[in-house]
Design an enzyme around this catalytic site. Structure first.
Site, PDB file in Angstrom:
ATOM      1  N   TYR A 116       0.869  -1.177   0.000  1.00 56.24           N
ATOM      2  CA  TYR A 116       0.000   0.000   0.000  1.00 56.24           C
ATOM      3  C   TYR A 116       0.914   1.238   0.000  1.00 56.24           C
ATOM      4  CZ  TYR A 116      -3.301   3.491   1.714  1.00 56.24           C
ATOM      5  OH  TYR A 116      -4.061   4.610   1.851  1.00 56.24           O
ATOM      6  N   ASP A 190      -1.006  -7.172   6.671  1.00 56.68           N
ATOM      7  CA  ASP A 190      -2.094  -6.217   6.449  1.00 56.68           C
ATOM      8  C   ASP A 190      -3.212  -6.996   5.753  1.00 56.68           C
ATOM      9  OD1 ASP A 190      -3.837  -4.316   5.385  1.00 56.68           O
ATOM     10  OD2 ASP A 190      -2.259  -2.857   4.944  1.00 56.68           O
ATOM     11  N   LYS A 215     -12.030   0.421   5.382  1.00 54.78           N
ATOM     12  CA  LYS A 215     -12.447  -0.273   4.167  1.00 54.78           C
ATOM     13  C   LYS A 215     -13.564  -1.275   4.486  1.00 54.78           C
ATOM     14  CE  LYS A 215      -9.022   2.236   2.786  1.00 54.78           C
ATOM     15  NZ  LYS A 215      -7.635   1.770   2.704  1.00 54.78           N
TER      16      LYS A 215
END
Ligand SMILES: *Cc1c(COP(=O)(O)O)cnc(C)c1O
Length: 398
Positions: A116, A190, A215
């Site tokens: 990310y 993650d 999210k």
């Protein structure tokens, strides 16, 4: 002191009668920055940990702790592990808290190059300045990962994401956990893209899981928060102590919103996976589409490993359109039903163009080497009627 004896302006200041006689059906939002002690002794016992209780909002709060424990229970479900959870102010603060809790100057983090974007920047610009180094490498090359760990004994943490954003490349969680354990490195995954409905890294030998709850866990796009889940009891205090000192605690309002989202998490994830598979199959046959990155397609490079460690394939996919940058942008401008928004995991279908957003600052050659061309589009497939999603893609991709 009875309230009758108080003066008018004191009644204004003090709390009124305590009306908490019936248990609320839904988790209340405890909007309080501190907690009262009945006696001085009780305060001392709570402060010293002899008695459980709350002290100060930055250390925890009944709303926050209830949701954190629910997430820990979901991540550890069926493993027999006793997991703990801490809610944080964002996904990024969950990640920085894990790094700063478990590592010190001179230590090294081993991770992948397609993290990310925020995490890569955090490692390079913030964590790097504290004397903690990062090595980026391809974690799908298991022999090279093992050689790296055996040659560099400063590597104290293996940190990764699977599937990776936005290419959906997968990393074998079980093998990573085994190699890290052999060399005494702590592991953290993650798990934002999957949620514990789809993938449970703790069950595959991982020490810590973090999420951007912003999210899928919240799922409704109305709060920014994160969570750290772990099971190694000897590391719990370190995490909690760093969290409260950095002040990266979540707030009770956002915790409450996450809890609301969690009620439908299992059915939402089923629908996301179901819809994404249909959309992936549609795109796979489309003449303007060069490539579809969805692990659920049997021909996909990472189909086998994804099938082994994921219960379904989730709602995230990306695809490459055959066309110039301008043509691709004009097609995306034609979308009417899908939303152009730089997030993922909400109930509605979201579209992102990595080359002009999340990867705008990445050198073009490096970006393309990582599979992120000008034609690549990322879809977070929502839970709407899938025919409306396909109709919209169909009219835009003409
Ligand atoms: C969004 C995201 C983050 C960062 O989370 P925030 O809540 O925005 O701080 C970290 N990892 C992944 C995979 C993400 O998608």
């Amino acid at each position: 002191m009875t309230e009758k004896k108080l003066r008018f302006d004191s009644i204004c200041v003090k709390e009124g009668s305590d009306n908490r006689s019936t248990k609320p059906h839904q988790l209340p939002i405890y909007a309080t920055s501190s907690f009262e002690f009945e006696t001085m002794e009780e305060g001392i016992d709570i402060f010293t940990g002899k008695k459980s209780g709350h002290v100060y909002g930055r250390y925890g709060n009944p709303t926050i702790d209830t949701v954190a424990q629910k997430l820990a229970d979901l991540e550890a479900f069926g493993t027999g592990l006793e997991a703990y959870g801490f809610l944080t102010s964002s996904g990024m603060s969950a990640i920085s808290t894990v790094f700063l809790s478990l590592l010190k100057s001179g230590d090294t983090i081993l991770t992948q190059s397609d993290l990310y974007g925020g995490t890569t920047e955090l490692l390079l610009k913030v964590i790097g300045n504290s004397g903690i180094k990062t090595i980026f490498m391809d974690l799908t090359r298991h022999d090279e990962v093992e050689a790296m760990l055996s040659n560099n004994r400063t590597i104290k943490m293996l940190y990764f994401e699977t599937p990776a954003n936005p290419t959906m490349r997968c990393i074998d969680i079980k093998i990573m956990a085994r190699i890290a354990k052999k060399y005494g490195a702590v592991t953290c995954v993650d798990n934002t893209f999957c949620t514990p409905v789809i993938q449970q890294p703790l069950s595959l030998g991982i020490d810590f899981v973090i999420h951007s709850t912003t999210k899928y866990l919240n799922g409704h796009g109305n709060s920014i928060a994160g969570v750290i889940v772990g099971h190694r009891a000897e590391l719990k205090k370190q995490i909690w102590s760093t969290l409260k000192l950095l002040g990266t605690t979540c707030n009770p309002w956002d915790a409450w919103l996450i809890n609301n989202g969690l009620k439908t998490l299992a059915i939402r994830m089923d629908r996301h996976s179901h819809n994404a598979m249909i959309v992936a199959q549609y795109l796979d046959k489309h003449p303007r589409v060069l490539k579809v990155n969805y692990n659920g397609l049997p021909g996909h490079e990472f189909h086998q490993i994804a099938s082994a460690q994921m219960k379904s394939f989730g709602g995230m996919l990306s695809f490459e359109i055959d066309g110039s940058l301008n043509e691709v942008l004009q097609m995306l401008n034609k979308l009417r039903f899908c939303t152009l928004a730089p997030t993922l995991g909400d109930v509605d279908t979201l579209v992102l163009h990595p080359a002009t957003s999340s990867h705008l600052n990445v050198d073009k050659a490096q970006r393309e080497a990582n599979g992120i061309s000008d034609g690549l589009v990322r879809l977070s497939v929502g839970i709407e009627n899938v025919d409306d999603i396909i109709d919209d893609l169909c009219q835009a991709l003409l």
